[in-house]
Write a protein that holds these residues in place. Structure first.
Motif, mmCIF file in Angstrom:
data_model
loop_
_atom_site.group_PDB
_atom_site.id
_atom_site.type_symbol
_atom_site.label_atom_id
_atom_site.label_comp_id
_atom_site.label_asym_id
_atom_site.label_seq_id
_atom_site.Cartn_x
_atom_site.Cartn_y
_atom_site.Cartn_z
ATOM 1 N N VAL A 183 86.566 39.945 -16.605
ATOM 2 C CA VAL A 183 87.240 38.784 -15.926
ATOM 3 C C VAL A 183 86.487 38.270 -14.955
ATOM 4 C CG1 VAL A 183 89.155 39.345 -13.566
ATOM 5 C CG2 VAL A 183 88.902 40.721 -15.213
ATOM 6 N N GLU A 184 85.190 38.228 -13.968
ATOM 7 C CA GLU A 184 84.393 37.155 -14.076
ATOM 8 C C GLU A 184 84.344 36.148 -14.474
ATOM 9 O OE1 GLU A 184 80.384 37.385 -11.133
ATOM 10 O OE2 GLU A 184 80.390 38.531 -12.744
ATOM 11 N N TRP A 185 83.693 36.361 -15.937
ATOM 12 C CA TRP A 185 83.231 35.851 -16.938
ATOM 13 C C TRP A 185 84.985 34.222 -17.039
ATOM 14 C CZ3 TRP A 185 84.940 33.582 -21.657
ATOM 15 C CH2 TRP A 185 84.088 32.941 -22.554
ATOM 16 N N MET A 186 85.886 35.159 -17.416
ATOM 17 C CA MET A 186 86.843 34.035 -17.805
ATOM 18 C C MET A 186 86.920 33.146 -17.224
ATOM 19 S SD MET A 186 88.352 34.794 -20.627
ATOM 20 C CE MET A 186 88.526 35.859 -22.356
ATOM 21 N N GLU A 187 86.879 33.444 -15.326
ATOM 22 C CA GLU A 187 87.370 32.974 -14.167
ATOM 23 C C GLU A 187 85.953 31.659 -13.625
ATOM 24 O OE1 GLU A 187 90.087 32.900 -13.164
ATOM 25 O OE2 GLU A 187 90.642 34.793 -14.218
ATOM 26 N N LEU A 188 85.002 32.404 -14.363
ATOM 27 C CA LEU A 188 83.736 30.947 -14.294
ATOM 28 C C LEU A 188 84.093 29.647 -15.454
ATOM 29 C CD1 LEU A 188 81.144 29.865 -13.045
ATOM 30 C CD2 LEU A 188 79.997 31.485 -14.280
ATOM 31 N N ASP A 213 67.260 44.024 -13.690
ATOM 32 C CA ASP A 213 66.680 45.099 -13.008
ATOM 33 C C ASP A 213 66.362 44.982 -11.839
ATOM 34 O OD1 ASP A 213 66.792 44.303 -16.248
ATOM 35 O OD2 ASP A 213 65.948 46.409 -16.846
ATOM 36 N N LEU A 214 66.131 43.479 -11.986
ATOM 37 C CA LEU A 214 65.892 43.478 -10.517
ATOM 38 C C LEU A 214 66.089 43.437 -9.506
ATOM 39 C CD1 LEU A 214 65.256 39.044 -11.610
ATOM 40 C CD2 LEU A 214 63.262 40.711 -11.554
ATOM 41 N N THR A 215 65.468 44.121 -8.167
ATOM 42 C CA THR A 215 65.563 44.688 -7.498
ATOM 43 C C THR A 215 66.376 43.400 -5.788
ATOM 44 O OG1 THR A 215 63.415 44.406 -6.529
ATOM 45 C CG2 THR A 215 63.795 46.474 -8.007
ATOM 46 N N THR A 216 66.472 42.329 -6.457
ATOM 47 C CA THR A 216 66.671 41.043 -5.467
ATOM 48 C C THR A 216 67.792 41.115 -5.626
ATOM 49 O OG1 THR A 216 65.772 39.619 -7.230
ATOM 50 C CG2 THR A 216 64.465 39.672 -5.725
ATOM 51 N N ALA A 217 68.685 42.015 -6.161
ATOM 52 C CA ALA A 217 70.526 41.386 -5.797
ATOM 53 C C ALA A 217 70.863 41.434 -4.747
ATOM 54 C CB ALA A 217 71.036 42.613 -6.486
ATOM 55 N N ASP A 218 72.036 41.118 -4.306
ATOM 56 C CA ASP A 218 72.801 40.597 -3.052
ATOM 57 C C ASP A 218 73.423 42.020 -3.056
ATOM 58 O OD1 ASP A 218 73.571 40.116 -0.462
ATOM 59 O OD2 ASP A 218 73.504 37.732 -1.125
ATOM 60 N N ARG A 219 73.023 42.469 -2.692
ATOM 61 C CA ARG A 219 73.730 44.050 -2.151
ATOM 62 C C ARG A 219 75.542 44.030 -0.936
ATOM 63 N NH1 ARG A 219 71.821 46.849 -5.913
ATOM 64 N NH2 ARG A 219 69.671 46.860 -5.620
ATOM 65 N N ASN A 220 75.417 42.437 -0.544
ATOM 66 C CA ASN A 220 76.181 41.701 0.319
ATOM 67 C C ASN A 220 77.272 41.499 -0.933
ATOM 68 O OD1 ASN A 220 75.452 42.576 3.204
ATOM 69 N ND2 ASN A 220 74.235 40.433 2.331
ATOM 70 N N VAL A 221 76.890 41.484 -1.619
ATOM 71 C CA VAL A 221 78.315 40.744 -2.614
ATOM 72 C C VAL A 221 79.166 41.761 -4.411
ATOM 73 C CG1 VAL A 221 78.584 39.350 -4.555
ATOM 74 C CG2 VAL A 221 77.064 38.212 -2.541
ATOM 75 N N SER A 222 80.387 42.110 -3.993
ATOM 76 C CA SER A 222 80.881 42.751 -5.456
ATOM 77 C C SER A 222 79.922 42.956 -6.740
ATOM 78 C CB SER A 222 81.557 42.812 -4.419
ATOM 79 O OG SER A 222 82.984 43.487 -6.218
ATOM 80 N N LYS A 223 80.091 44.231 -6.540
ATOM 81 C CA LYS A 223 78.823 44.908 -7.581
ATOM 82 C C LYS A 223 79.932 44.425 -8.558
ATOM 83 C CE LYS A 223 81.116 49.385 -8.153
ATOM 84 N NZ LYS A 223 81.661 50.472 -7.936
ATOM 85 N N TYR A 224 81.134 44.110 -8.049
ATOM 86 C CA TYR A 224 81.942 42.750 -9.282
ATOM 87 C C TYR A 224 81.418 41.662 -9.847
ATOM 88 C CZ TYR A 224 83.850 48.055 -9.763
ATOM 89 O OH TYR A 224 84.713 49.164 -9.638
ATOM 90 N N LEU A 225 80.902 41.081 -9.263
ATOM 91 C CA LEU A 225 80.773 39.825 -9.310
ATOM 92 C C LEU A 225 79.458 39.274 -9.509
ATOM 93 C CD1 LEU A 225 82.461 38.740 -5.685
ATOM 94 C CD2 LEU A 225 83.648 37.869 -8.086
#
Length: 434
Positions: free
Chosen positions: A193-198, A314-326
């Motif tokens: 879904v995210e890919w299609m919308e992008l 795998d990077l631990t730098t993911a922005d946890r304030n952004v939904s895991k579905y984005l």
């Protein structure tokens, strides 16, 4: 008495017509073959391969297209997208392939072009090496065949064949279509879904999707976009149904891409070839139209290749304030861009590309041979951003990720992408982003 006479005349008249029709069919060039023509159409849900194999050579045709692009600088041809034995094995036996072109008027046997166009690296099929090709049959001037069949014997006749698709030629072309390799195995529906919308935001009008295997929830996502006319949803089958759980899928990835390209080659100015875990993203432009317009100012090379750049999950730098579905917005650290050609992805001119691998166009039509197959686009202009877990050995992964740097370019699409994904998830899944 009168009724008997009428019945007698009816029988005589019907018999005369039947005999006349039979004699006409026998004496006609069409003969009884005319009655054996297969239906020209093929439903998108039909993904079967047509089997033209014999004891000498295995040949499985997925689709066939009438190719009359002016850039051929020749008469029209019929392209057959197929998986077959290695063509070199046939040559070793001093054999040739022949095409029977089935027309309404008559059938014609022609010699296939000497060398097929390679679209893949091959893979064992039933423990014997096979390979992906685009085969070419010369077409007769002014005659479009309804179907085509393939033999190794010029005298052999096959009454039915694979339908020949005549690609649509709309009055005006769209800007961008995306052609994706065949879908197989486990796919995350939220990332789709995210890919299609992008892709929509970047200016894409249509996505060609070919399902080999996928969970029902993923098929539900594809059907949603198909209903919206944003996805051309089709099926591609395993050649051997018993092989659904082995590695035969490798042979079906690029036939799907090439089918998509030939099917839509007259409908769009450009075709993007990427996978569902990546996107070609401009650095200095808002969308693909601006990017391609910029590149076309400096070169006549018809196809553009974009360097691979990993955004490892795998990077631990993911922005946890952004939904895991984005994923595109959550993972904003990248490692160094790959070298030219490695896992690159492409934007091609469908009037120029003759055969496509899932990374690069491997050959162009006659009108474009002077320019080369593709241009390596500098990373400062655009990148193919690739989101996956690191698949190298542990030491190499560690070294690559040590050098990861922040790269926030996707945030320019943040608000728009978030709104689109949230709306679509509510429509498909019944709930939005969390």
């Amino acid at each position: 008495m009168r009724a008997r006479v009428l019945l007698y005349l009816t029988i005589v008249f019907s018999t005369a017509i039947s005999l006349g029709l039979f004699r006409w069919l026998r004496s006609s060039e069409l003969s009884l073959k005319f009655l054996l023509r297969p239906d020209r159409s093929r439903h998108p849900d039909s993904g079967r391969y047509y089997n033209f194999s014999n004891a000498e050579f295995r040949f499985y045709a997925y689709s066939a297209f009438y190719d009359d692009r002016p850039s051929l600088l020749s008469a029209p041809v019929v392209r057959i997208i197929a998986v077959s034995d290695q063509y070199s094995e046939l040559q070793n036996g001093s054999k040739r392939l022949y095409c029977t072109l089935h027309h309404d008027e008559r059938d014609v046997v022609v010699t296939m072009d000497a060398e097929p166009l390679i679209i893949g690296y091959g893979w064992p099929l039933n423990s014997i090496e096979a390979r992906e090709y685009v085969y070419t049959c010369p077409a007769l001037k002014g005659m479009i065949p309804r179907s085509v069949s393939v033999t190794t014997d010029q005298a052999e006749y096959i009454s039915s064949g694979i339908p020949v698709v005549v690609p649509r030629k709309p009055k005006s072309k769209g800007n961008f279509c995306v052609c994706v390799q065949a879908v197989y195995g486990t796919v995350d529906p939220y990332r789709i879904v995210e890919w299609m919308e992008l892709q929509r935001i970047l200016g894409v009008s249509l996505v060609g999707v070919y399902v080999l295997s996928a969970p029902q929830v993923v098929r539900k996502v594809f059907r949603h976009y198909s209903d919206e006319k944003f996805v051309d949803l089709r099926t591609i089958d395993y050649i051997y149904s018993s092989h659904k759980n082995d590695d035969e899928f490798w042979l079906h990835l690029t036939p799907a891409i090439n089918d998509c390209i030939y099917r839509h080659m007259h409908e769009f100015k450009r075709i993007v070839v990427v996978d569902f875990d990546e996107a070609i993203v401009p650095r200095n432009h808002r969308n693909l139209a601006q990017l391609v317009g910029y590149l076309e100012q400096f070169t006549d090379v018809p196809n553009f290749a974009f360097r691979n750049n990993y955004f490892f999950l795998d990077l631990t730098t993911a922005d946890r304030n952004v939904s895991k579905y984005l994923t595109f917005l959550r993972y904003r650290y990248k490692v160094a861009a790959s070298s030219a050609g490695y896992s690159a992805k492409s934007i091609i001119n469908p009037q120029a590309c003759a055969h496509m691998h899932n990374h690069l166009c491997w050959g162009v039509t006659a009108n474009y041979t002077a320019y080369g197959n593709f241009l390596d686009v500098p990373p400062t202009v655009a990148l193919n951003q690739h989101y996956k877990r690191c698949h190298f050995d542990s030491n190499e992964c560690e070294n690559m990720m040590k050098g990861a740097t922040p790269y926030d370019i996707m945030m320019r699409y943040g608000t728009n992408l978030t709104e689109h994904v949230n709306k679509t998830l509510k429509e498909i899944m019944g709930r939005g982003l969390t």
